[in-house]
Scaffold this motif. Structure first.
Motif, PDB file in Angstrom:
ATOM      1  N   GLY A   1       0.817  -1.213   0.000  1.00 19.56           N
ATOM      2  CA  GLY A   1       0.000   0.000   0.000  1.00 19.56           C
ATOM      3  C   GLY A   1       0.846   1.256   0.000  1.00 19.56           C
ATOM      4  O   GLY A   1       0.528   2.238  -0.685  1.00 19.56           O
ATOM      5  N   PHE A   2       1.951   1.243   0.738  1.00 23.32           N
ATOM      6  CA  PHE A   2       2.864   2.390   0.711  1.00 23.32           C
ATOM      7  C   PHE A   2       3.377   2.620  -0.706  1.00 23.32           C
ATOM      8  O   PHE A   2       3.430   3.763  -1.197  1.00 23.32           O
ATOM      9  CB  PHE A   2       4.055   2.147   1.642  1.00 23.32           C
ATOM     10  CG  PHE A   2       3.699   2.035   3.099  1.00 23.32           C
ATOM     11  CD1 PHE A   2       2.477   2.449   3.575  1.00 23.32           C
ATOM     12  CD2 PHE A   2       4.612   1.507   4.003  1.00 23.32           C
ATOM     13  CE1 PHE A   2       2.157   2.355   4.929  1.00 23.32           C
ATOM     14  CE2 PHE A   2       4.314   1.402   5.350  1.00 23.32           C
ATOM     15  CZ  PHE A   2       3.084   1.827   5.806  1.00 23.32           C
ATOM     16  N   ASN A   3       3.792   1.532  -1.375  1.00 25.38           N
ATOM     17  CA  ASN A   3       4.334   1.654  -2.731  1.00 25.38           C
ATOM     18  C   ASN A   3       3.277   2.130  -3.714  1.00 25.38           C
ATOM     19  O   ASN A   3       3.581   2.877  -4.653  1.00 25.38           O
ATOM     20  CB  ASN A   3       4.888   0.295  -3.175  1.00 25.38           C
ATOM     21  CG  ASN A   3       6.239  -0.009  -2.557  1.00 25.38           C
ATOM     22  OD1 ASN A   3       7.283   0.468  -2.999  1.00 25.38           O
ATOM     23  ND2 ASN A   3       6.238  -0.821  -1.501  1.00 25.38           N
ATOM     24  N   TRP A   4       2.042   1.705  -3.512  1.00 26.11           N
ATOM     25  CA  TRP A   4       0.962   2.165  -4.382  1.00 26.11           C
ATOM     26  C   TRP A   4       0.753   3.676  -4.218  1.00 26.11           C
ATOM     27  O   TRP A   4       0.650   4.421  -5.202  1.00 26.11           O
ATOM     28  CB  TRP A   4      -0.316   1.396  -4.055  1.00 26.11           C
ATOM     29  CG  TRP A   4      -1.544   1.946  -4.707  1.00 26.11           C
ATOM     30  CD1 TRP A   4      -1.693   2.270  -6.028  1.00 26.11           C
ATOM     31  CD2 TRP A   4      -2.772   2.280  -4.076  1.00 26.11           C
ATOM     32  NE1 TRP A   4      -2.956   2.757  -6.261  1.00 26.11           N
ATOM     33  CE2 TRP A   4      -3.644   2.775  -5.079  1.00 26.11           C
ATOM     34  CE3 TRP A   4      -3.241   2.176  -2.765  1.00 26.11           C
ATOM     35  CZ2 TRP A   4      -4.946   3.189  -4.804  1.00 26.11           C
ATOM     36  CZ3 TRP A   4      -4.535   2.570  -2.495  1.00 26.11           C
ATOM     37  CH2 TRP A   4      -5.376   3.082  -3.499  1.00 26.11           C
ATOM     38  N   LEU A   5       0.700   4.141  -2.968  1.00 25.73           N
ATOM     39  CA  LEU A   5       0.491   5.565  -2.730  1.00 25.73           C
ATOM     40  C   LEU A   5       1.664   6.403  -3.222  1.00 25.73           C
ATOM     41  O   LEU A   5       1.492   7.554  -3.613  1.00 25.73           O
ATOM     42  CB  LEU A   5       0.258   5.809  -1.234  1.00 25.73           C
ATOM     43  CG  LEU A   5      -1.068   5.285  -0.672  1.00 25.73           C
ATOM     44  CD1 LEU A   5      -1.140   5.499   0.824  1.00 25.73           C
ATOM     45  CD2 LEU A   5      -2.245   5.958  -1.357  1.00 25.73           C
TER      46      LEU A   5
ATOM     47  N   ILE B   1      -2.940  -7.032  -9.644  1.00 18.75           N
ATOM     48  CA  ILE B   1      -4.158  -7.080 -10.459  1.00 18.75           C
ATOM     49  C   ILE B   1      -5.103  -5.940 -10.081  1.00 18.75           C
ATOM     50  O   ILE B   1      -5.657  -5.252 -10.954  1.00 18.75           O
ATOM     51  CB  ILE B   1      -4.858  -8.444 -10.304  1.00 18.75           C
ATOM     52  CG1 ILE B   1      -3.973  -9.561 -10.881  1.00 18.75           C
ATOM     53  CG2 ILE B   1      -6.220  -8.430 -10.984  1.00 18.75           C
ATOM     54  CD1 ILE B   1      -4.503 -10.955 -10.623  1.00 18.75           C
ATOM     55  N   ALA B   2      -5.293  -5.729  -8.772  1.00 20.42           N
ATOM     56  CA  ALA B   2      -6.225  -4.695  -8.308  1.00 20.42           C
ATOM     57  C   ALA B   2      -5.780  -3.306  -8.755  1.00 20.42           C
ATOM     58  O   ALA B   2      -6.601  -2.496  -9.217  1.00 20.42           O
ATOM     59  CB  ALA B   2      -6.349  -4.752  -6.790  1.00 20.42           C
ATOM     60  N   VAL B   3      -4.489  -2.997  -8.623  1.00 18.61           N
ATOM     61  CA  VAL B   3      -3.995  -1.680  -9.036  1.00 18.61           C
ATOM     62  C   VAL B   3      -4.123  -1.522 -10.547  1.00 18.61           C
ATOM     63  O   VAL B   3      -4.444  -0.435 -11.051  1.00 18.61           O
ATOM     64  CB  VAL B   3      -2.535  -1.488  -8.577  1.00 18.61           C
ATOM     65  CG1 VAL B   3      -1.970  -0.177  -9.114  1.00 18.61           C
ATOM     66  CG2 VAL B   3      -2.459  -1.500  -7.058  1.00 18.61           C
ATOM     67  N   GLY B   4      -3.885  -2.620 -11.282  1.00 20.62           N
ATOM     68  CA  GLY B   4      -4.025  -2.553 -12.726  1.00 20.62           C
ATOM     69  C   GLY B   4      -5.456  -2.293 -13.174  1.00 20.62           C
ATOM     70  O   GLY B   4      -5.691  -1.651 -14.204  1.00 20.62           O
TER      71      GLY B   4
END
Length: 254
Positions: free
Chosen positions: A68-72, A131-134
Motif C-alpha cells: 500500500g505504501f508503494n501504491w500511494l 491485479i487490483a492496481v491494474g
C-alpha cells in the motif's frame, strides 16, 4: 472468530512508523524482504519449533501493508512494475505449492496450523495487489456511473453484516446437506467442483439474503453515546444557522 483480524490490524498500526522508515529506504524491495523472513519463519516452524509461526501474523500481513505504501508513492503506476510484481509472485507461489509442499488452500485448512499465515499468503497478496492496481482505472471509470456507484454504496451498508454472518449460514447449509447423505460432495478442485461453485454461491446468497435483511437494520441502529449525540446535535444546529444566514445574505445581495 471472524473478528480476529482486528488484533492483527492494531499490531500493524503500532509498527507502521517502523515500516514506513523501512519503506523509504527499500521501496519495492521491502515486500521481498518480508517474504524472505516469512519463508524463514515457515522453515523454523516446520523444523519443530512451536509457536514461532505466530510471528508471521505481522510479517505476512505486513506485505500488503507496505505494498500500500508503494501504491500511494506511485511505484506501482507503471505497467512494468505491476506485471513484474504479479509474474514474480505467481512464479514463486506456484513453485512453493508444487515443489515445497505448501497447501493449495491459503487459509490453512489443508494443514495443521489453521490460522498461521504462511509465506504463500503473502505471495498471493502480491498477485492480487498487482491485479487490483491494474484494474483501478477502468473500475474507477465504471464506478463514476450513478447506478454502479449506488449499488456499491448499498452493498457497503451491509458489508459487515454479510461478513459476520456468512459463515453461520454456510455451516447451517452444510449441516443440513450432511444430514441427507454425501450425494452433494465432490472432489476438491475437480471439474465437478468448479462447475458447482456458482451453484454454491448462488444458493448461499439466497439463504443469506433474508438474514441480512433481518439483521442489518439492527446492527446499523446501534445507539450512540449521549455525549456523541449532543455534539452531533450542536454541530447540526450550527450548520443550519450558518446555512440560514448565508441564504439571507444571498437574498439581500440579489
Amino acid at each position: 472468530m471472524p473478528l480476529w483480524f482486528l488484533a492483527v490490524y492494531l499490531l500493524l498500526i503500532a509498527v507502521v512508523p517502523a515500516l514506513l522508515v523501512a519503506h523509504e529506504r527499500l521501496g519495492l524491495a521491502l515486500p521481498a524482504v518480508l517474504l524472505v523472513i516469512a519463508a524463514g519463519i515457515d522453515a523454523i516452524e516446520a523444523a519443530g519449533v512451536p509457536h514461532v509461526g505466530l510471528v508471521n501474523y505481522l510479517v505476512v500481513w505486513g506485505v500488503p501493508t507496505v505494498l500500500g505504501f508503494n501504491w500511494l508513492d506511485g511505484r506501482l503506476d507503471g505497467r512494468g512494475a505491476r506485471l513484474g510484481l504479479i509474474l514474480v509472485a505467481l512464479a514463486a507461489l506456484t513453485a512453493a505449492i508444487a515443489w515445497l509442499g505448501y497447501p493449495v488452500s491459503m487459509i490453512g485448512l489443508a494443514g495443521d496450523a489453521l490460522n498461521t499465515p504462511p509465506v504463500t499468503l503473502g505471495l498471493l497478496a502480491c498477485v492480487q495487489t498487482g491485479i487490483a492496481v491494474g484494474l483501478r482505472t477502468p473500475a474507477t471509470r465504471w464506478l463514476d456511473r450513478p447506478r454502479p456507484w449506488a449499488a456499491v454504496v448499498r452493498l457497503n451498508m451491509v458489508a459487515m453484516t454479510v461478513y459476520l454472518w456468512h459463515l453461520t449460514v454456510m455451516v447451517l447449509v452444510i449441516g443440513l446437506l450432511h444430514a441427507t447423505g454425501s450425494w452433494w460432495s465432490v472432489a476438491p478442485l475437480s471439474a465437478a467442483w468448479w462447475l458447482t461453485r456458482p451453484v454454491w454461491l448462488f444458493g448461499l446468497a439466497v439463504i443469506l439474503t433474508p438474514v441480512i435483511v433481518l439483521l442489518a437494520p439492527i446492527e446499523r441502529s446501534t445507539p450512540q453515546p449521549a455525549r456523541t449525540r449532543s455534539r452531533i446535535g450542536m454541530m447540526a444546529v450550527a450548520v443550519n444557522i450558518i446555512a440560514d444566514n448565508e441564504a439571507k445574505i444571498d437574498g439581500v445581495a440579489r
